[in-house]
Design a protein around this motif. Structure first.
Motif, mmCIF file in Angstrom:
data_model
loop_
_atom_site.group_PDB
_atom_site.id
_atom_site.type_symbol
_atom_site.label_atom_id
_atom_site.label_comp_id
_atom_site.label_asym_id
_atom_site.label_seq_id
_atom_site.Cartn_x
_atom_site.Cartn_y
_atom_site.Cartn_z
ATOM 1 N N ARG A 149 0.835 -1.195 0.000
ATOM 2 C CA ARG A 149 0.000 0.000 0.000
ATOM 3 C C ARG A 149 0.875 1.253 0.000
ATOM 4 O O ARG A 149 1.861 1.330 0.716
ATOM 5 C CB ARG A 149 -0.917 0.009 1.221
ATOM 6 C CG ARG A 149 -1.806 -1.227 1.356
ATOM 7 C CD ARG A 149 -2.667 -1.108 2.607
ATOM 8 N NE ARG A 149 -3.543 -2.256 2.799
ATOM 9 C CZ ARG A 149 -3.248 -3.316 3.535
ATOM 10 N NH1 ARG A 149 -2.089 -3.357 4.166
ATOM 11 N NH2 ARG A 149 -4.103 -4.324 3.641
ATOM 12 N N TYR A 150 0.492 2.221 -0.793
ATOM 13 C CA TYR A 150 1.097 3.555 -0.810
ATOM 14 C C TYR A 150 2.583 3.547 -1.188
ATOM 15 O O TYR A 150 3.290 4.520 -0.928
ATOM 16 C CB TYR A 150 0.911 4.262 0.540
ATOM 17 C CG TYR A 150 -0.538 4.431 0.900
ATOM 18 C CD1 TYR A 150 -1.338 5.359 0.241
ATOM 19 C CD2 TYR A 150 -1.111 3.647 1.892
ATOM 20 C CE1 TYR A 150 -2.681 5.499 0.565
ATOM 21 C CE2 TYR A 150 -2.460 3.784 2.220
ATOM 22 C CZ TYR A 150 -3.236 4.709 1.546
ATOM 23 O OH TYR A 150 -4.563 4.841 1.857
ATOM 24 N N LYS A 187 -3.835 4.235 -2.290
ATOM 25 C CA LYS A 187 -3.333 2.978 -1.715
ATOM 26 C C LYS A 187 -2.589 2.088 -2.709
ATOM 27 O O LYS A 187 -1.480 1.649 -2.426
ATOM 28 C CB LYS A 187 -4.500 2.213 -1.083
ATOM 29 C CG LYS A 187 -4.082 0.940 -0.372
ATOM 30 C CD LYS A 187 -5.226 0.349 0.443
ATOM 31 C CE LYS A 187 -6.369 -0.141 -0.400
ATOM 32 N NZ LYS A 187 -7.393 -0.868 0.411
ATOM 33 N N HIS A 188 -3.178 1.796 -3.837
ATOM 34 C CA HIS A 188 -2.559 0.852 -4.761
ATOM 35 C C HIS A 188 -2.252 1.455 -6.127
ATOM 36 O O HIS A 188 -1.911 0.737 -7.068
ATOM 37 C CB HIS A 188 -3.462 -0.376 -4.964
ATOM 38 C CG HIS A 188 -3.456 -1.319 -3.809
ATOM 39 N ND1 HIS A 188 -4.587 -1.966 -3.367
ATOM 40 C CD2 HIS A 188 -2.455 -1.713 -2.981
ATOM 41 C CE1 HIS A 188 -4.283 -2.737 -2.331
ATOM 42 N NE2 HIS A 188 -3.002 -2.583 -2.082
#
Length: 351
Positions: free
Chosen positions: A78-79, A86-87
């Protein structure tokens, strides 16, 4: 793939050890008896963009070897690529080259670590991108990864993910066909996802795609709810699933996927390996029972066939016709001819 002599090879995902140093996580995982790690490339454990990558990868390769741990590369951090989303970006975004660069790095790291697979997914279709365009981008992006994976000798494990453009086994099959079914393009099968949305029972899902599976993620889940649960908290009956994996000859890693349990990672990992071992023993017992019953049925069938054959032979012998010369007169005439033949032979009148 053939099953290892000692049974399935259980691993644990490092995304479930987010609060541990990577070296500590690997030591705990090995100490609990796991034989592999599913290594998520991220900020905390192995950042593919931080300085000194080659040195860090070499050190990790040595440590994994010392601990006897196999490894697959996971790319769902994530991140990592965008601190705001996030993705993002995925292979479906306008900025998909960022994702492609990351996945190429993952393949190179996998080669250096001797990874068994590099796992990735499609991503959620972005707003403003049509389904047709998203599909074209996905096919093109995957096609660009096949050649590097083949050159590195690291299979790609594409994961159907609920809510993403490709969320099911059927979607993966369609994607593989669009790519021309390359050998390097395999499947990452998440057991929980099978329960979440696949129409068939989980063991049937395993059997149907076993020849293409290069990576297995395992967790519990409920129907229609994409939430990774500890074993026993969902709806999956695991012994039949493990039996299906063993019967299919799968020998890759079966890695626990609990990315939201890092707050209690050591105890969750300990409970998980105990559960999986117990489920595997139960699967083995069922297999032996079935095999034994089949053997007994086969032996009984062979014995019955032998008894029938013996009875048939005995009956045939009893019914065998006895050759006789018909009347008394015919028997006497025959005896007289035989006497004359003998006398003539003795007297030399017949050759």
């Amino acid at each position: 793939m053939s099953t290892a002599a000692g049974g399935l090879r259980f691993g644990y995902g490092t995304n479930g050890f987010a609060n541990h140093r990577l070296t500590d996580a690997c030591e705990i995982i090995a100490g609990l008896g796991y034989t592999g790690v599913a290594l998520t490339l991220d900020h905390d454990h192995l950042d593919p963009y931080a300085p000194g990558l080659a040195r860090r990868v070499a050190e990790l390769a040595d440590r994994l070897r010392d601990l006897g741990l196999g490894v697959v590369i996971e790319t769902g951090a994530r991140y990592l690529l965008d601190p705001w989303h996030k993705h993002a970006p995925t292979l479906l975004h306008d900025e998909r080259e960022t994702r492609l660069d990351f996945l190429r790095r993952a393949i190179a790291i996998g080669e250096d670590l001797g990874a068994e697979a590099v796992s990735f997914w499609a991503g959620v279709r972005p707003d403003g991108v049509s389904e047709d365009v998203a599909w074209e981008r996905l096919v093109d992006g995957c096609a660009q990864l096949v050649a590097p994976a083949e050159a590195a000798g690291v299979p790609l494990g594409f994961e159907p993910e609920p809510g993403m453009l490709v969320e099911s086994i059927a979607g993966w099959r369609r994607l593989r066909e669009a790519l021309g079914a390359p050998d390097a393009f395999g499947l990452t099968l998440d057991i929980g996802h099978c329960r979440c949305l696949e129409p068939d029972p989980v063991p049937s899902c395993v059997t149907a795609v076993a020849e293409h599976v290069v990576n297995v993620q395992i967790d519990d889940m409920r129907r229609g709810v994409h939430e990774h649960l500890e074993f026993g908290e969902g709806e999956i009956d695991f012994p039949p699933v493990l039996r299906a994996l063993g019967d299919a000859g799968y020998r890759g890693l079966v890695a626990v996927e609990l990315p939201r349990h890092s707050h209690a990672a050591p105890s969750v990992a300990a409970r998980s390996i105990d559960f999986l071992r117990a489920a595997e023993r139960e699967a083995a017992a069922v297999r032996e029972s079935v095999t034994g019953a089949a053997g007994e049925r086969e032996a009984a069938a062979e014995q019955e066939a032998g008894e029938k054959e013996t009875a048939a032979e005995r009956e045939a012998t009893e019914k065998e016709p006895v050759t006789e010369i018909g009347t008394v007169e015919e028997r006497e005439a025959t005896a007289e001819r035989e006497t004359v033949d003998v006398r003539e032979t003795v007297e030399g009148r017949r050759p």
